[in-house]
Design a protein around this motif. Structure first.
Motif, PDB file in Angstrom:
ATOM      1  N   LEU A   1       0.855  -1.180   0.000  1.00 59.40           N
ATOM      2  CA  LEU A   1       0.000   0.000   0.000  1.00 59.40           C
ATOM      3  C   LEU A   1       0.899   1.241   0.000  1.00 59.40           C
ATOM      4  CD1 LEU A   1      -3.029   0.741   0.432  1.00 59.40           C
ATOM      5  CD2 LEU A   1      -2.562   0.665   2.886  1.00 59.40           C
ATOM      6  N   ALA A   2       0.533   2.241  -0.819  1.00 55.69           N
ATOM      7  CA  ALA A   2       1.315   3.489  -0.854  1.00 55.69           C
ATOM      8  C   ALA A   2       0.351   4.651  -1.049  1.00 55.69           C
ATOM      9  CB  ALA A   2       2.337   3.429  -1.985  1.00 55.69           C
ATOM     10  N   PHE A   3       0.877   5.869  -1.053  1.00 52.60           N
ATOM     11  CA  PHE A   3       0.038   7.062  -1.222  1.00 52.60           C
ATOM     12  C   PHE A   3       0.013   7.530  -2.680  1.00 52.60           C
ATOM     13  CE2 PHE A   3       0.926   8.536   3.335  1.00 52.60           C
ATOM     14  CZ  PHE A   3      -0.398   8.438   3.739  1.00 52.60           C
ATOM     15  N   ALA A   4      -1.072   8.177  -3.057  1.00 48.10           N
ATOM     16  CA  ALA A   4      -1.074   8.960  -4.301  1.00 48.10           C
ATOM     17  C   ALA A   4       0.061   9.978  -4.195  1.00 48.10           C
ATOM     18  CB  ALA A   4      -2.405   9.689  -4.444  1.00 48.10           C
ATOM     19  N   ASP A   5       0.656  10.331  -5.319  1.00 51.27           N
ATOM     20  CA  ASP A   5       1.754  11.312  -5.384  1.00 51.27           C
ATOM     21  C   ASP A   5       3.052  10.823  -4.747  1.00 51.27           C
ATOM     22  OD1 ASP A   5       0.065  13.201  -6.617  1.00 51.27           O
ATOM     23  OD2 ASP A   5      -0.653  13.878  -4.656  1.00 51.27           O
ATOM     24  N   ALA A   6       3.117   9.533  -4.384  1.00 49.34           N
ATOM     25  CA  ALA A   6       4.319   9.023  -3.724  1.00 49.34           C
ATOM     26  C   ALA A   6       5.496   8.951  -4.689  1.00 49.34           C
ATOM     27  CB  ALA A   6       4.054   7.627  -3.170  1.00 49.34           C
ATOM     28  N   TYR A   7       6.696   9.112  -4.166  1.00 52.54           N
ATOM     29  CA  TYR A   7       7.928   8.851  -4.923  1.00 52.54           C
ATOM     30  C   TYR A   7       8.871   8.076  -4.007  1.00 52.54           C
ATOM     31  CZ  TYR A   7      12.369   9.265  -7.281  1.00 52.54           C
ATOM     32  OH  TYR A   7      13.561   8.959  -7.890  1.00 52.54           O
TER      33      TYR A   7
ATOM     34  N   GLY B   1       5.784   4.082  -6.599  1.00 48.76           N
ATOM     35  CA  GLY B   1       5.513   5.482  -6.896  1.00 48.76           C
ATOM     36  C   GLY B   1       4.172   5.611  -7.583  1.00 48.76           C
ATOM     37  N   ALA B   2       3.537   6.752  -7.356  1.00 43.89           N
ATOM     38  CA  ALA B   2       2.255   6.992  -8.017  1.00 43.89           C
ATOM     39  C   ALA B   2       2.471   6.996  -9.521  1.00 43.89           C
ATOM     40  CB  ALA B   2       1.698   8.327  -7.555  1.00 43.89           C
ATOM     41  N   PRO B   3       1.523   6.436 -10.279  1.00 39.95           N
ATOM     42  CA  PRO B   3       1.650   6.477 -11.741  1.00 39.95           C
ATOM     43  C   PRO B   3       1.869   7.929 -12.182  1.00 39.95           C
ATOM     44  CG  PRO B   3      -0.228   5.141 -11.082  1.00 39.95           C
ATOM     45  CD  PRO B   3       0.293   5.792  -9.839  1.00 39.95           C
ATOM     46  N   SER B   4       2.911   8.184 -12.968  1.00 38.68           N
ATOM     47  CA  SER B   4       3.241   9.554 -13.359  1.00 38.68           C
ATOM     48  C   SER B   4       4.096   9.506 -14.605  1.00 38.68           C
ATOM     49  CB  SER B   4       4.039  10.242 -12.249  1.00 38.68           C
ATOM     50  OG  SER B   4       5.366   9.761 -12.261  1.00 38.68           O
ATOM     51  N   SER B   5       4.465  10.685 -15.094  1.00 36.94           N
ATOM     52  CA  SER B   5       5.305  10.732 -16.290  1.00 36.94           C
ATOM     53  C   SER B   5       6.651  10.041 -16.038  1.00 36.94           C
ATOM     54  CB  SER B   5       5.519  12.179 -16.726  1.00 36.94           C
ATOM     55  OG  SER B   5       5.858  12.979 -15.627  1.00 36.94           O
ATOM     56  N   PHE B   6       7.080   9.951 -14.764  1.00 34.71           N
ATOM     57  CA  PHE B   6       8.363   9.310 -14.447  1.00 34.71           C
ATOM     58  C   PHE B   6       8.368   7.840 -14.892  1.00 34.71           C
ATOM     59  CE2 PHE B   6       9.608  11.936 -10.385  1.00 34.71           C
ATOM     60  CZ  PHE B   6       9.411  13.113 -11.084  1.00 34.71           C
ATOM     61  N   ASN B   7       7.260   7.126 -14.634  1.00 27.87           N
ATOM     62  CA  ASN B   7       7.292   5.684 -14.904  1.00 27.87           C
ATOM     63  C   ASN B   7       6.309   5.208 -15.970  1.00 27.87           C
ATOM     64  OD1 ASN B   7       5.094   5.955 -13.193  1.00 27.87           O
ATOM     65  ND2 ASN B   7       6.236   5.271 -11.395  1.00 27.87           N
TER      66      ASN B   7
END
Ligand SMILES: *Cc1c(COP(=O)(O)O)cnc(C)c1O
Length: 425
Positions: A140-146, A157-163
């Protein structure tokens, strides 16, 4: 060697991290560093307002840290850490544990923040595996996590342009809403199936790469309590927040509930050497003990517990244990607070927030907030021209400077932040 010449040689052979080479082909050659300053090969100085990606705590070129690493290099530079040990690693572990809540009893070494996170996840998952529990496989993790850039850390990590390019290859992680939304988080946590989760990982009180988003200790306390009731381990990723950043040794020092695993890197060595640590409770360590070798921790890097890195961390701890370091952190925070007062009702600089030595805010242009915000490059270039290394997260600008930064350098940065905003009106 001229600055241009070195930059061109670099541009011909080097692939830089988090850099779009088509847009930013030229890197600035840095020749030296002193205190809060970086100096390029032409002698131009830059105030390092982001501690060179959040690692540098005591300033560049610190003579005490340099001396301690030099002395260690003459003594023992490296030794395999399986079957062998050394005094700098033992001393560092004892000292760190003395600054942590008493449930922490074991220290595992690795090389950087991402690997410290990988180890934490392995600890939690293998704990249940070693017990024959095949149900607790979810994280379990948070939204906006890195939590870093290796595949495991990217999964968290939260789904983002990074991954984005790898999203289909990442293992499944359940994401709670943003911790800034306490009610939604508590509701989501309480609806989770109790016996499927191995661990809950979080950046305590400040989500760094996600945009320096700050949230309440009471929210995290409530979530840790619920996670523990549901039988999962709680992993505090203190890679950015550790070692005085938030005004206490660790962000978890603001919490009533204690995590079971903690990850350190970045400020751990004062920014001098690369090292990661994962610390855990004796309960977790004990679950790896067995006559069966298959139950041991299968994780190691060539430079695990490198003596030079341990010496740097011990030297940084010496400085952290000095009163003047804490006076500097408090001074930086009070400067930030005085500056924030002057930004009340500012039309462009919004959501000004402070936690210890970290100051953050958004530059509001009407566009949606985010890492690929179009104003990002303008901000970055403007501050570089002014002699300030400030690397915004999209339209979020922040100061996370070495604790030794002088008041006048802070005042200069504050002035330039206001001047930049003025230029947008
Ligand atoms: C930087 C960071 C990491 C990753 O550390 P690296 O040393 O860059 O791999 C993980 N978690 C947090 C909170 C970080 O800020």
């Amino acid at each position: 060697m001229s600055k241009e010449n070195l930059a061109l040689r670099d541009a011909a052979v080097i692939w830089h991290p988090f850099t779009q080479h088509q847009i930013e082909p030229i890197s600035i050659p840095i020749a030296s560093g002193k205190g809060a300053y970086l100096v390029d090969t032409d002698g131009k100085k830059y105030i390092d307002a982001i501690s060179s990606w959040w690692v540098n705590t005591h300033g560049h070129g610190h003579p005490y840290l340099a001396q301690k690493v030099y002395e260690q290099a003459l003594q023992l530079e490296q030794v395999i850490f399986a079957g062998f040990t050394h005094e700098p690693a033992v001393r560092l572990s004892e000292r760190l544990l003395s600054h942590l809540p008493p449930n922490f009893e074991r220290v595992f070494f690795s090389d950087n923040g991402s690997t410290a996170v990988e180890v934490a996840i392995k600890m939690a998952l293998q704990f249940f595996h070693n017990q024959g529990n095949t149900k607790r496989r979810k994280i379990l993790a948070f939204a906006d996590a890195y939590h870093g850039d290796t595949f495991g850390a990217m999964s968290l990590g939260a789904p983002s342009s990074f991954n984005d390019p790898f999203q289909d290859m990442l293992f499944e992680v359940e994401f709670l809403p943003s911790p800034q939304d306490t009610e939604a988080c508590l509701a989501a946590m309480s609806s989770l199936n109790s016996d499927e989760y191995a661990a809950f990982i979080f950046e305590p009180l400040i989500q760094g790469a996600g945009g320096m988003k700050m949230y309440e200790a009471s929210t995290l306390d409530a979530l840790i309590r619920m996670a523990h009731e549901k039988g999962m381990f709680c992993i505090a990723d203190e890679i950015m927040t550790g070692f005085g950043r938030t005004g206490k040794w660790f962000a978890m020092d603001y919490l009533a509930e204690k995590p079971d695993i903690v990850c350190f890197s970045k400020g751990l060595t004062g920014g001098m050497m690369a090292m990661g640590l994962t610390l855990c409770s004796e309960t977790i360590f004990q679950s790896f003990l067995s006559d069966d070798r298959r139950k041991m921790m299968f994780h190691s890097h060539s430079f695990t517990a490198n003596p030079l890195a341990c010496a740097a961390a011990n030297a940084s701890m010496d400085l952290m244990e000095k009163e003047e370091t804490w006076a500097s952190i408090a001074r930086v925070e009070s400067r930030h607070r005085a500056f924030a007062e002057t930004l009340k009702n500012h039309t462009i600089l919004k959501n000004v927030r402070i936690h210890g030595s970290i100051l953050a805010m958004e530059v509001e242009t009407g566009e949606k907030d985010g890492y690929l915000h179009s104003i990002r490059d303008d901000i970055y270039r403007y501050f570089l021209e002014q002699g300030i290394l400030m690397r915004p997260l999209g339209n979020t600008i922040y100061i996370l400077a070495p604790y030794c930064i002088e008041d006048e350098d802070l005042a200069y940065i504050y002035d330039k932040i206001k001047a930049f905003a003025q230029g947008l009106i």
